[in-house]
Design a protein around this motif. Structure first.
Motif, mmCIF file in Angstrom:
data_model
loop_
_atom_site.group_PDB
_atom_site.id
_atom_site.type_symbol
_atom_site.label_atom_id
_atom_site.label_comp_id
_atom_site.label_asym_id
_atom_site.label_seq_id
_atom_site.Cartn_x
_atom_site.Cartn_y
_atom_site.Cartn_z
ATOM 1 N N MET A 66 -4.165 2.290 -3.550
ATOM 2 C CA MET A 66 -3.241 2.801 -2.537
ATOM 3 C C MET A 66 -2.917 1.740 -1.492
ATOM 4 N N MET A 67 -3.932 1.017 -1.040
ATOM 5 C CA MET A 67 -3.685 -0.006 -0.028
ATOM 6 C C MET A 67 -2.906 -1.187 -0.619
ATOM 7 N N ASP A 68 -3.155 -1.502 -1.887
ATOM 8 C CA ASP A 68 -2.353 -2.547 -2.533
ATOM 9 C C ASP A 68 -0.888 -2.130 -2.608
ATOM 10 N N ARG A 69 -0.647 -0.857 -2.866
ATOM 11 C CA ARG A 69 0.725 -0.368 -2.926
ATOM 12 C C ARG A 69 1.394 -0.458 -1.570
ATOM 13 N N ILE A 70 0.664 -0.131 -0.500
ATOM 14 C CA ILE A 70 1.229 -0.219 0.851
ATOM 15 C C ILE A 70 1.587 -1.668 1.181
ATOM 16 N N GLN A 71 0.675 -2.593 0.875
ATOM 17 C CA GLN A 71 0.946 -4.000 1.155
ATOM 18 C C GLN A 71 2.114 -4.515 0.329
ATOM 19 N N GLU A 72 2.220 -4.074 -0.926
ATOM 20 C CA GLU A 72 3.327 -4.497 -1.773
ATOM 21 C C GLU A 72 4.658 -4.022 -1.210
ATOM 22 N N LEU A 73 4.718 -2.778 -0.727
ATOM 23 C CA LEU A 73 5.956 -2.261 -0.136
ATOM 24 C C LEU A 73 6.338 -3.057 1.109
ATOM 25 N N MET A 74 5.344 -3.416 1.931
ATOM 26 C CA MET A 74 5.645 -4.176 3.147
ATOM 27 C C MET A 74 6.139 -5.566 2.800
ATOM 28 N N GLU A 75 5.527 -6.204 1.785
ATOM 29 C CA GLU A 75 5.979 -7.540 1.402
ATOM 30 C C GLU A 75 7.398 -7.523 0.847
ATOM 31 N N GLN A 76 7.804 -6.398 0.254
ATOM 32 C CA GLN A 76 9.154 -6.277 -0.269
ATOM 33 C C GLN A 76 10.160 -5.866 0.793
ATOM 34 N N GLY A 77 9.693 -5.627 2.023
ATOM 35 C CA GLY A 77 10.592 -5.230 3.100
ATOM 36 C C GLY A 77 10.933 -3.758 3.114
ATOM 37 N N ARG A 78 10.284 -2.947 2.322
ATOM 38 C CA ARG A 78 10.556 -1.497 2.274
ATOM 39 C C ARG A 78 9.638 -0.802 3.267
ATOM 40 N N MET A 79 9.926 -1.019 4.560
ATOM 41 C CA MET A 79 9.045 -0.552 5.621
ATOM 42 C C MET A 79 8.999 0.965 5.716
ATOM 43 N N ALA A 80 10.128 1.643 5.468
ATOM 44 C CA ALA A 80 10.126 3.104 5.555
ATOM 45 C C ALA A 80 9.194 3.704 4.506
ATOM 46 N N GLU A 81 9.269 3.203 3.271
ATOM 47 C CA GLU A 81 8.382 3.698 2.230
ATOM 48 C C GLU A 81 6.930 3.320 2.528
ATOM 49 N N ALA A 82 6.719 2.131 3.051
ATOM 50 C CA ALA A 82 5.356 1.728 3.396
ATOM 51 C C ALA A 82 4.790 2.606 4.508
ATOM 52 N N GLN A 83 5.626 2.969 5.501
ATOM 53 C CA GLN A 83 5.172 3.847 6.576
ATOM 54 C C GLN A 83 4.813 5.220 6.023
ATOM 55 N N GLN A 84 5.606 5.734 5.100
ATOM 56 C CA GLN A 84 5.326 7.029 4.501
ATOM 57 C C GLN A 84 4.038 6.985 3.683
ATOM 58 N N ALA A 85 3.848 5.904 2.923
ATOM 59 C CA ALA A 85 2.618 5.762 2.144
ATOM 60 C C ALA A 85 1.401 5.633 3.045
ATOM 61 N N LEU A 86 1.563 4.945 4.182
ATOM 62 C CA LEU A 86 0.446 4.810 5.117
ATOM 63 C C LEU A 86 0.075 6.162 5.722
ATOM 64 N N GLU A 87 1.077 6.974 6.062
ATOM 65 C CA GLU A 87 0.786 8.307 6.605
ATOM 66 C C GLU A 87 0.085 9.172 5.567
ATOM 67 N N GLU A 88 0.513 9.080 4.312
ATOM 68 C CA GLU A 88 -0.154 9.838 3.249
ATOM 69 C C GLU A 88 -1.594 9.367 3.074
ATOM 70 N N PHE A 89 -1.803 8.063 3.128
ATOM 71 C CA PHE A 89 -3.159 7.523 3.026
ATOM 72 C C PHE A 89 -4.031 8.007 4.178
ATOM 73 N N GLN A 90 -3.451 8.071 5.380
ATOM 74 C CA GLN A 90 -4.205 8.527 6.547
ATOM 75 C C GLN A 90 -4.613 9.983 6.394
ATOM 76 N N ARG A 91 -3.693 10.842 5.910
ATOM 77 C CA ARG A 91 -4.025 12.250 5.726
ATOM 78 C C ARG A 91 -5.118 12.421 4.665
ATOM 79 N N MET A 92 -5.051 11.677 3.613
ATOM 80 C CA MET A 92 -6.051 11.798 2.555
ATOM 81 C C MET A 92 -7.420 11.343 3.040
ATOM 82 N N MET A 93 -7.459 10.280 3.826
ATOM 83 C CA MET A 93 -8.749 9.801 4.324
ATOM 84 C C MET A 93 -9.377 10.799 5.294
#
Length: 845
Positions: free
Chosen positions: A567-594
């Motif tokens: 999950m964290m690799d996916r978040i970093q990959e989205l940020m490196e690709q410049g897809r910040m909105a998707e990365a922010q959404q994935a980070l919020e999902e990761f936070q809720r799951m944790m």
């Protein structure tokens, strides 16, 4: 006895032995001649004859000739040419039984007796076999008895030095010192040299050897001429030096060529050159790429530099671009004079410096101009002290960025204070407004107290006029405060993980650089691992989770370390690709799951072990210390804001249900019932309770399990630091210094948490060494581990879900694992299948 010539001896052995004997005779007879000859040759190659008078050269030459002749005669008289018979005897002496001599003998007795003849032939056959195996005899070349002072080695050393620093061409100068040559040398002649500047690395030119009419030399070359014969036979005319020369007839001419011109030597064998002076150009330097901030806030500025003979040094001058500064808020005030920033540029360590690229890396995060418009001018200097300057490069000075809003606000006020001391009043008002209602705004009590203390000092300094030293003191205090707010001193793993998630989210919103994103992502990974370990440790300690609780809680999730990593690799990959909105959404999902994660553990049975009792006691001590710290914090709040009801705020619970996390809130005004109106008795009671808690910690430290292990020793060291911090807190409470007491209590709590973590690791290590304590589950788990002690993955996979790195440095941990594999490979008592597996690991890695 007659000699035999057809001996079964290896010819090569005999020839080498004979040559060795010849070498012995040559060295023993002619070593004085060789020594004197090498010494004379070394003197001539070094050119020592050119530095003494001709008479002395003649006298030394005569002595040298006599010595050479004498040693040569002495050598011939002692030289003896070894014969073949002597070589045979030398070879025969090295063999057992002297077989060569035996082969050269004839039978003298019993020649008519058949048995005696057969015996003699058998002896001859055996001796022939020995002679056929003869090896060359090494010569004895030692001359220590003949040359006790090692004169031959001294002469050899002199010859080697002459070969390195001298020349064979200098030997010819002796011929010019003969009587006939001296007379010829008095005739008109000349010689000259052109010596380029040393930094060019070019060789010296001998003018008499230069063909053609054009001579190209570097600017600054020194030209030296010598005229021999009568004065006036030769004259010099040149236009290359600053003053020039016309018909100069002095015997020695010396000048520096600074411009192109003519060089003429008039007289016998005169020459004429058109001198082309190659100008030494100034170095060039320029910014190669835009400046950027690396992880940690360091500025990285790539630059390119070039010079015809190499750059010697360089510097960068950073000046404030005041017209580009947005003059509002604290920057609206006229700035105080401040010197420009000057830093040395890094130069290549290896290779030439004629054309290179380098990077200037400096940290300007604490400078008042951080993130403000500046002009950067680069300067390069060559060996001729010529400077080359780049075009002013305009940029905002890269520095560390603070993503926490409160930390960013503190840094902004620090910048305004360093901008001008006239902003001190404005800064103090803003900081007072920021700290007016700390509840829910300050995550750290220590940060709030530091801010209030700094604010109080700033207001006191401002009343009497802020000096430069006081300005720097307050600025440093604000910087330390911002670091605490940004990085935090949170020991709770969940809070630290949430903090890392918030910082990463703020970084994505504010357009952080790739280096900052990578650093924050690594911080989130480490905080998540700490949180997972804490959940597992709590489940083992409390024994409150069973297998059925997982199915009863719909929101609970069970994940492995591999799932979290993906999950964290996916978040970093989205940020490196410049897809910040998707990365922010994935980070919020990761936070809720944790936050919804639970770790299941079989329900404990039986009585608590010694380790569990120690962990429970330390946890109670930590809660008691937290309560004392919170009560001291409320008392300190009362000093700044009387009547604030002792910290009655959301999330501030007392131990018996009152607000505030202190012992009690049953007293009037929110103060504890053990404190009167003046506060002295209450603070004295806090000090007594702090002392009692310190004594209880000392008792727990004596009964702490895990002695002899690294984890157990680390736990004891941490508890020792906690005890010392408690002693400092007690002294501060008795001296009515609540701020220092709270700081010491915070250090004590941090050390207690570290001690509990180390103790938990010691207990876990003990369980691994004794898996299951005889239970069936423990035995099965122990039998399923691999030779490195790792548990297999789920569903029969060969991988493991355990975190091998534990948040440590990757390379250091890898080195430790490799050393451990090598150590176990050398243990021959281990099973053969395990040794084979370890060897395969070494072959692979």
């Amino acid at each position: 006895m007659t000699a035999r010539h057809n001996l079964p001896i290896p010819r090569l052995s005999l020839w080498l032995t004979h040559a060795g004997m010849l070498a012995e005779q040559v060295l023993r007879a002619f070593w004085p001649f060789f020594s004197i000859f090498m010494a004379i040759l070394a003197v001539l190659m070094l050119g020592l004859q050119d530095h003494v008078r001709v008479e002395m050269v003649w006298a030394a030459g005569a002595i040298a000739a006599i010595a050479v002749m004498a040693t040569l005669v002495w050598g011939f008289r002692r030289f003896h040419l070894p014969s073949r018979a002597e070589a045979l005897m030398r070879l025969d002496a090295s063999l057992p039984g002297r077989p060569i001599q035996a082969l050269m003998d004839d039978q003298a007795i019993g020649a008519m007796d058949a048995e005696s003849v057969a015996l003699w032939q058998a002896h001859q056959t055996r001796m022939a076999q020995r002679a056929a195996q003869a090896e060359p005899v090494k010569p004895d070349l030692r001359l220590a008895d003949r040359d006790p002072y090692a004169l031959r080695y001294s002469a050899l050393l002199a010859l080697v030095i002459a070969g390195l620093f001298g020349s064979f061409w200098r030997i010819g100068s002796v011929a010019e010192m003969t009587p006939g040559a001296a007379i010829a040398g008095q005739g008109p002649s000349w010689e000259g040299w052109v010596e380029p500047p040393r930094y060019t690395g070019l060789p010296t030119l001998y003018l008499a050897d230069q063909s053609g009419t054009t001579l190209s030399v570097p600017q600054g070359s020194r030209i030296t001429l010598r005229f021999y014969g009568e004065v006036g036979d030769h004259s010099l005319t040149e236009t290359t030096s600053p003053i020039g020369a016309e018909s100069a007839s002095e015997p020695e001419q010396d000048f520096v060529a600074t411009r192109s011109g003519q060089l003429t030597i008039d007289g016998p064998a005169g020459r004429d050159w058109a001198v082309n002076v190659i100008a030494d150009t100034s170095p060039k330097i320029a910014v190669a790429e835009d400046a950027e901030a690396e992880a940690g806030g360091r500025m990285k500025l790539l630059f390119a530099a070039a010079d015809d003979y190499g750059v010697v040094s360089g510097s960068a001058v950073i000046a404030l671009d005041l017209p580009e500064v947005s003059r509002r808020y604290g920057l609206a005030t006229a700035p105080e004079p401040r010197d420009v920033i000057q830093v040395e540029l890094p130069m290549p360590i290896i290779g030439d410096r004629m054309d290179f690229n380098e990077a200037l890396i400096e940290d300007f995060s604490q400078h008042p101009w951080a993130h403000l418009p500046v002009k950067i001018t680069l300067t390069a200097r060559d060996a001729a002290d010529q400077d080359g300057h780049s075009e002013p490069y305009q940029t905002n000075l890269p520095a560390r960025r603070f993503f926490d809003p409160l930390a960013a606000a503190v840094i902004e006020q620090r910048r305004d204070l360093l901008w001008a001391r006239d902003n001190a009043t404005r800064v103090s008002r803003i900081l007072r407004a920021v700290s007016h209602l700390p509840e829910g705004f300050f995550r750290s009590e220590t940060a709030y107290l530091r801010l209030r203390v700094t604010l109080r000092r700033l207001e006191m300094f401002d009343d009497y006029g802020l000096t430069l030293e006081q300005q720097e003191e307050i600025a440093q205090a604000l910087w330390d405060l911002a670091i605490i707010i940004e990085e935090g001193t949170l020991a709770d793993a969940l809070e630290r993980m949430r903090r890392a998630q918030e910082r990463l989210s703020e970084a994505m919103k504010n357009g952080a650089t790739d280096e900052e994103i990578t650093e924050l992502m690594q911080e989130l990974r480490e905080a998540t691992q700490d949180y997972m370990r804490q959940l597992q440790r709590l489940a083992q300690e409390n024994g409150e989770f069973d297998q059925n609780q997982q199915s009863q809680n719909d929101d609970a999730l069970q994940m492995t370390q591999d799932d979290l990593q993906r999950m964290m690799d996916r978040i970093q990959e989205l940020m490196e690709q410049g897809r910040m909105a998707e990365a922010q959404q994935a980070l919020e999902e990761f936070q809720r799951m944790m936050e919804n994660m639970r770790v299941t553990q079989g329900q404990g049975q039986g009585q608590q072990s010694e380790g569990e009792q120690a962990m429970e006691g330390l946890a109670e001590t930590l809660r008691e210390q937290q309560g004392l710290s919170d009560q001291a914090f409320r008392d300190l709040q009362e000093q700044f804001n009387p009547g604030a009801q002792a910290g009655e705020s959301q999330g501030n619970e007392g131990r018996n249900g009152g607000q505030g996390r202190g012992q009690s809130h049953e007293g009037q005004g929110g103060r504890g019932s053990d404190q009167d109106s003046d506060g002295e008795q209450g603070q004295g009671s806090l000090a007594d309770r702090q002392q009692a808690l310190r004594d209880e910690l000392g008792r727990q430290q004596q009964n702490l399990p895990g002695a002899g292990t690294s984890e157990g020793d680390a736990a004891r060291d941490a508890l020792g630091r906690a005890g010392r911090a408690m002693d400092e807190a007690e002294n501060a409470l008795r001296n009515d210094d609540l701020a220092d007491a709270i700081d010491s209590q915070s250090e004590a709590m941090e050390a207690l948490r570290e001690g509990m973590r180390s103790l938990g690791e010691a207990l876990a290590q003990n369980q691994q060494n004794q898996p299951g304590q005889g239970s069936q589950e423990g035995d099965m788990q122990a039998n399923s581990r691999d030779p490195l002690g790792r548990s297999p993955g789920a569903n029969g996979s060969i991988s493991t879900d355990d975190s091998l790195l534990q948040g440590e440095d990757v390379y250091r941990r890898a080195r430790e694992l490799l050393d451990e594999i090598r150590r176990r490979t050398g243990d021959t008592d281990r099973p053969q299948i395990e040794l084979e597996y370890l060897k395969r690991l070494l072959e692979r890695f």
